[in-house]
Structures are given as structure tokens and as C-alpha cells.
Design a protein around this motif. Structure first.
Motif, PDB file in Angstrom:
ATOM      1  N   GLN A 186       0.854  -1.180   0.000  1.00  0.00           N
ATOM      2  CA  GLN A 186       0.000   0.000   0.000  1.00  0.00           C
ATOM      3  C   GLN A 186       0.886   1.225   0.000  1.00  0.00           C
ATOM      4  OE1 GLN A 186      -2.950   0.191   3.123  1.00  0.00           O
ATOM      5  NE2 GLN A 186      -3.328   2.380   2.796  1.00  0.00           N
ATOM      6  N   VAL A 210      -3.847   6.196  -0.052  1.00  0.00           N
ATOM      7  CA  VAL A 210      -5.305   6.044  -0.169  1.00  0.00           C
ATOM      8  C   VAL A 210      -5.810   7.082  -1.135  1.00  0.00           C
ATOM      9  CG1 VAL A 210      -5.575   5.077   2.158  1.00  0.00           C
ATOM     10  CG2 VAL A 210      -5.638   7.570   1.810  1.00  0.00           C
ATOM     11  N   LEU A 211      -7.007   6.791  -1.677  1.00  0.00           N
ATOM     12  CA  LEU A 211      -7.629   7.745  -2.574  1.00  0.00           C
ATOM     13  C   LEU A 211      -8.051   8.980  -1.803  1.00  0.00           C
ATOM     14  CD1 LEU A 211      -9.817   5.416  -4.805  1.00  0.00           C
ATOM     15  CD2 LEU A 211      -7.691   6.576  -5.416  1.00  0.00           C
ATOM     16  N   GLN A 212      -7.848  10.099  -2.431  1.00  0.00           N
ATOM     17  CA  GLN A 212      -8.177  11.341  -1.772  1.00  0.00           C
ATOM     18  C   GLN A 212      -9.679  11.420  -1.514  1.00  0.00           C
ATOM     19  OE1 GLN A 212      -6.922  14.761  -3.942  1.00  0.00           O
ATOM     20  NE2 GLN A 212      -7.319  16.195  -2.252  1.00  0.00           N
ATOM     21  N   THR A 236     -11.321   9.428   0.312  1.00  0.00           N
ATOM     22  CA  THR A 236     -11.889   8.121   0.681  1.00  0.00           C
ATOM     23  C   THR A 236     -10.820   7.376   1.464  1.00  0.00           C
ATOM     24  OG1 THR A 236     -11.064   6.930  -1.251  1.00  0.00           O
ATOM     25  CG2 THR A 236     -13.164   8.095  -1.502  1.00  0.00           C
ATOM     26  N   ASN A 237     -11.255   6.273   1.984  1.00  0.00           N
ATOM     27  CA  ASN A 237     -10.298   5.403   2.681  1.00  0.00           C
ATOM     28  C   ASN A 237      -9.891   4.218   1.834  1.00  0.00           C
ATOM     29  OD1 ASN A 237     -10.257   6.939   5.058  1.00  0.00           O
ATOM     30  ND2 ASN A 237     -12.145   5.981   5.811  1.00  0.00           N
ATOM     31  N   THR A 238     -10.105   4.341   0.525  1.00  0.00           N
ATOM     32  CA  THR A 238      -9.759   3.228  -0.357  1.00  0.00           C
ATOM     33  C   THR A 238      -8.234   3.193  -0.512  1.00  0.00           C
ATOM     34  OG1 THR A 238     -11.826   3.514  -1.540  1.00  0.00           O
ATOM     35  CG2 THR A 238     -10.082   2.218  -2.625  1.00  0.00           C
ATOM     36  N   PRO A 239      -7.624   2.056  -0.177  1.00  0.00           N
ATOM     37  CA  PRO A 239      -6.145   1.985  -0.269  1.00  0.00           C
ATOM     38  C   PRO A 239      -5.696   1.915  -1.728  1.00  0.00           C
ATOM     39  CG  PRO A 239      -7.033  -0.148   0.365  1.00  0.00           C
ATOM     40  CD  PRO A 239      -8.209   0.785   0.383  1.00  0.00           C
ATOM     41  N   VAL A 240      -4.498   2.427  -1.945  1.00  0.00           N
ATOM     42  CA  VAL A 240      -3.848   2.358  -3.251  1.00  0.00           C
ATOM     43  C   VAL A 240      -2.687   1.350  -3.142  1.00  0.00           C
ATOM     44  CG1 VAL A 240      -2.579   3.580  -5.043  1.00  0.00           C
ATOM     45  CG2 VAL A 240      -4.428   4.732  -3.796  1.00  0.00           C
TER      46      VAL A 240
END
Length: 480
Positions: free
Chosen positions: A316, A319-321, A323-327
Motif C-alpha cells: 500500500q 489512499v484515494l483522496q 476516501t479510505n480506499t487503499p492504493v
């Protein structure tokens, strides 16, 4: 009777011991001929041994000058254990781990061109070696002449001792006769005193002659490096039978021969040639130096790791700006082998190099110029030294030729003087015996006779010696 037998046994034993001692001394005493004296001198003399060592040193320098044409190889291994923050040269990074580091380097270099200095140095060292060999030859020749001189001096002094003993015999007979005449009232006390003085003078002359003989024998022993306590007997050649004694020499002919073979001239000419070679060596400093070089190196570190491949690792990265979606990112991570041996590291870290190096002198504070100037001055000095050596040799030979001619004339004159004084003494002695000559006239005649005999002995050996000196300059074997 028993006491007589014991005394006889003691005397017999003493006689046996005395005979054994005399026999041992006779065996220990060496008979020295001129050739043996020369051989022992050439074999044992310390000056010759020193000269030969100088030859060996010159040989070593000459061989080293040739070896300088060869390449030079240097190997430089080293190992260290490092603590704290240290550079790990296998990865070119710093680390805080403690580790063992091993490094090995080998370098090879070869001088291709150095202004001709390498070759000229070989030639210069060869010239120096030739000079050392000629110096040894000169040392031997000089010692040979010294040995012959000492040998002839011994023969001269032996004859003088013999003559002095004969003079003592005559003086003793004269004293005995004077004593009888004095006792009979036919001579005065002054006449008797004159005879006693004559005997004392003869004994003094014997002491002086014996001392000179001992000194000349000691000089010969020193040339032979012989123990001074060693008893020697000098073999006496019959000088009167020597028929090859020449005294009529032409100085120009002797000089011409000597200039071609004399070691002093050879040494001067060789040294002159050496200084000429030194000029070429000094001029080499003006030229660049070209060298070939090569290198080989490797290293080992106890904390180095061997990469045998890679693997994909997902990590990782953010995260998406809003949101808490990991990149998730994918990376290639190295895979290391469980062990990395020293052999493998040496093989993998091996490095090689090859190249050429040129050193061009631009400005060296005039040292090259000064070296050339000094070399030229040394060569000029050597030229003058050679000319001076030739002039000195010519002067010495001219003097030696004149001395040889004068020695022969002096010997002829000494012979005539001796026989005249001998005849005169015989007449005076006969008249003295019958009382027709006083003691003063008798002793005067005896003194003249003794002096004439001494002069003739010295003149005889002087002729031989002066002739042998010319033989030395001509390079002829010196024998008796």
C-alpha cells in the motif's frame, strides 16, 4: 750405579724431546720461492679479496640494470574488521553493521620508453664492471711488483748479513793480533783501541743488517698474509747466473707498449668512457616516460548478499483522496541467496584494467639541465685525468729506464771499486802484520773495503730490480 742409570735415562729422554722439537720446527719451516710468494700473495692478500668483492658488487649492479627492463608485478592483499558506520565497498554504501572486509589487488607495469636511460644505464654499469675488473688486475700487478721488490730486498740484506759476519771475522783476527802485539810491547794502547773500535763497528753493522733483513722478511710475510711467527726460509736464486737481465731499453718503445697495456691507463680510459655514458643518461631526463600497466582486483564482505532473482511485492502506497480506499503498488524486490561464499564474491567482484601512462617533463627546476651540465664537466675532468695518467706513466717509465742504465753503470763502478779496495786492503794487511803500517791506516783501509763490498752488493741487486721494473711496465712475467 742406579743413580747413573737414572741420570742417563733422563738425559736420553731430554735428548729425544729436543730432537723431536727440532724436527718439528724443521718441518714447520716453509721454504719460500719467489713463485710461491707470488702465489700465496694472490691467494691470501686482503687487498685483492676486497677488489674481488668490488667486482661482485659491480656484477650485481650490471645484472640489476638489465633486470630493470623487466616488468614489475605487485600484489597487495589486505583484510580488516570494521565497526560502527563504515563504508561497504562491495555495495558502495555505508552501513552500521560490523563486518569483515577482504580486498586484493595486483598490478603490473612495464616501462616502454624512458629517454634511453634504461639501456644507457646497462652500458654504464657494464663499463663500471670493466673498471672494477681492471682495478683487480692493477692490484695484482702492483702487489706482484711489491713482492719481487721485497724478495730482492731480502736477498740483498742476506748478502749484507753475510758480509757483516765476514767483517766481524776480520775485525776479530785484527783485534787478537793487536792484543798480542800490545802484550809484547810492539803496539800502543791507541792501536789496540782502534782494533776494538773496528770490532764494535763490525758488530754494529751486523746488527743493522740483521734488523733490515728481519724487516724485509716481515714485509714479505705481510704481503702473503702470513703469521709473523711463522718461520720461513727464502730460496736463493743465483743472481750471478741470470743472463736475461737487460738494462738497455728505449724509453719511447717501453712507453708505447705500456700505454696499451698498463692497468692505470686502462682504468682512466674506462672511467672516461663511463662519464661519456653518464651524459647520455642525464639527457634522458628531457624525454617523456611511457609505461604500460595492468591491474586485477577483487573483494569480499561478510555482510554482502547475492541477488539470485526478483519477486513482485504488493504494498500500500496510499489512499484515494477523500476516501479510505487503499492504493496498492507493485514493486520488484530482490531475492537473496541463503549464503554468499568468499569464493563466489571473489569471482563476481573481479575487476581488470589495462592502459598506458605517459609522463612528460615540462619544468623540473632545471634539474635535468644541471645534471647534463655536471655530466659533461665530469667527462672533461676524466679526459684530463686520462691525459695526466699517460703523462705520469711516460715520466715514470723514462725515469725507470734512466735508473736501469745508471744501475748497470753503478754496478760496474762498484765492482771496480770493490776489487781495488780488496787488493789495497790485502797489501795493507800484509804490511800491517809485519809492522810497516800503523793501526789508523789499517782500519781506514778495512773500512773502505767493507763499504765497497756493501755498495757492490746493493748495486748488484739494484740492477736486477731496475730491470724487473721495466719488465713490469712491458707486461713481461717477473721471475728470477
Amino acid at each position: 750405579m742406579t743413580l747413573y742409570i737414572l741420570k742417563f735415562k733422563r738425559l736420553s729422554l731430554l735428548g729425544i724431546l729436543l730432537a723431536a722439537t727440532l724436527g718439528f720446527n724443521a718441518r714447520a719451516q716453509q721454504v719460500i720461492t719467489l713463485q710461491k710468494a707470488i702465489d700465496l700473495t694472490l691467494q691470501n692478500n686482503l687487498t685483492i679479496k676486497q677488489s674481488k668483492i668490488n667486482e661482485e658488487l659491480g656484477t650485481a649492479d650490471y645484472q640489476q640494470a638489465k633486470n630493470n627492463l623487466l616488468p614489475s608485478l605487485t600484489v597487495n592483499p589486505q583484510a580488516s574488521y570494521n565497526f560502527g558506520r563504515s563504508p561497504n565497498l562491495t555495495t558502495y554504501s555505508y552501513t552500521s553493521q560490523s563486518f569483515l572486509y577482504v580486498n586484493g589487488q595486483a598490478s603490473l607495469s612495464l616501462t616502454v620508453f624512458q629517454g634511453g636511460q634504461l639501456r644507457n644505464q646497462i652500458l654504464a654499469n657494464k663499463i663500471t664492471l670493466d673498471a672494477d675488473k681492471t682495478t683487480t688486475e692493477k692490484t695484482k700487478n702492483d702487489l706482484l711488483l711489491n713482492v719481487v721488490t721485497a724478495y730482492l730486498q731480502i736477498l740483498t740484506n742476506q748478502d749484507l748479513v753475510t758480509a757483516a759476519n765476514q767483517q766481524i771475522g776480520i775485525a776479530q783476527i785484527t783485534l787478537d793480533r793487536s792484543q798480542k802485539n800490545f802484550d809484547a810491547g810492539n803496539q800502543t794502547l791507541a792501536d789496540l783501541s782502534q782494533s776494538k773500535a773496528g770490532l764494535s763497528t763490525a758488530e754494529y753493522n751486523l746488527t743493522t743488517a740483521q734488523n733490515q733483513l728481519d724487516i724485509s722478511i716481515l714485509a714479505l710475510k705481510q704481503y702473503m698474509e702470513m703469521d709473523p711467527a711463522t718461520e720461513i726460509t727464502i730460496d736463493r736464486p743465483d743472481i750471478s747466473k741470470l743472463t736475461d737481465i737487460q738494462t738497455a731499453f728505449a724509453a719511447p718503445d717501453v712507453i708505447k707498449t705500456a700505454l696499451a697495456i698498463n692497468p692505470d691507463i686502462k682504468i682512466a680510459e674506462i672511467q672516461q668512457e663511463g662519464y661519456l655514458q653518464a651524459i647520455k643518461i642525464a639527457k634522458g631526463n628531457y624525454y617523456p616516460t611511457v609505461s604500460l600497466f595492468g591491474g586485477l582486483g577483487t573483494n569480499y564482505s561478510s555482510i554482502s548478499q547475492n541477488v539470485i532473482g526478483t519477486t513482485t511485492v504488493q504494498t500500500q502506497v496510499g489512499v484515494l483522496q477523500g476516501t479510505n480506499t487503499p492504493v496498492i503498488g507493485q514493486f520488484q524486490s530482490p531475492v537473496y541467496s541463503p549464503s554468499y561464499s568468499i569464493t563466489n564474491q571473489f569471482s563476481n567482484n573481479l575487476n581488470e584494467s589495462f592502459g598506458v601512462s605517459v609522463q612528460i617533463p615540462i619544468f623540473n627546476k632545471f634539474t635535468a639541465h644541471t645534471a647534463v651540465k655536471k655530466a659533461k664537466l665530469n667527462y672533461e675532468y676524466a679526459q684530463l685525468s686520462t691525459a695526466l695518467a699517460k703523462n705520469t706513466l711516460s715520466k715514470t717509465i723514462t725515469q725507470a729506464v734512466l735508473d736501469a742504465q745508471a744501475a748497470e753503470k753503478q754496478y760496474v763502478s762498484a765492482q771496480q771499486t770493490y776489487y781495488a779496495n780488496k787488493e789495497a786492503f790485502n797489501v795493507v794487511q800484509q804490511r800491517y802484520n809485519v809492522g810497516l803500517v800503523n793501526s789508523l791506516d789499517y782500519n781506514t783501509s778495512l773500512t773502505n773495503y767493507n763499504k765497497a763490498e756493501t755498495n757492490m752488493i746493493e748495486a748488484k741487486y739494484s740492477v736486477v730490480f731496475r730491470s724487473k721494473v721495466i719488465d713490469y711496465y712491458l707486461g713481461n712475467p717477473i721471475t728470477l
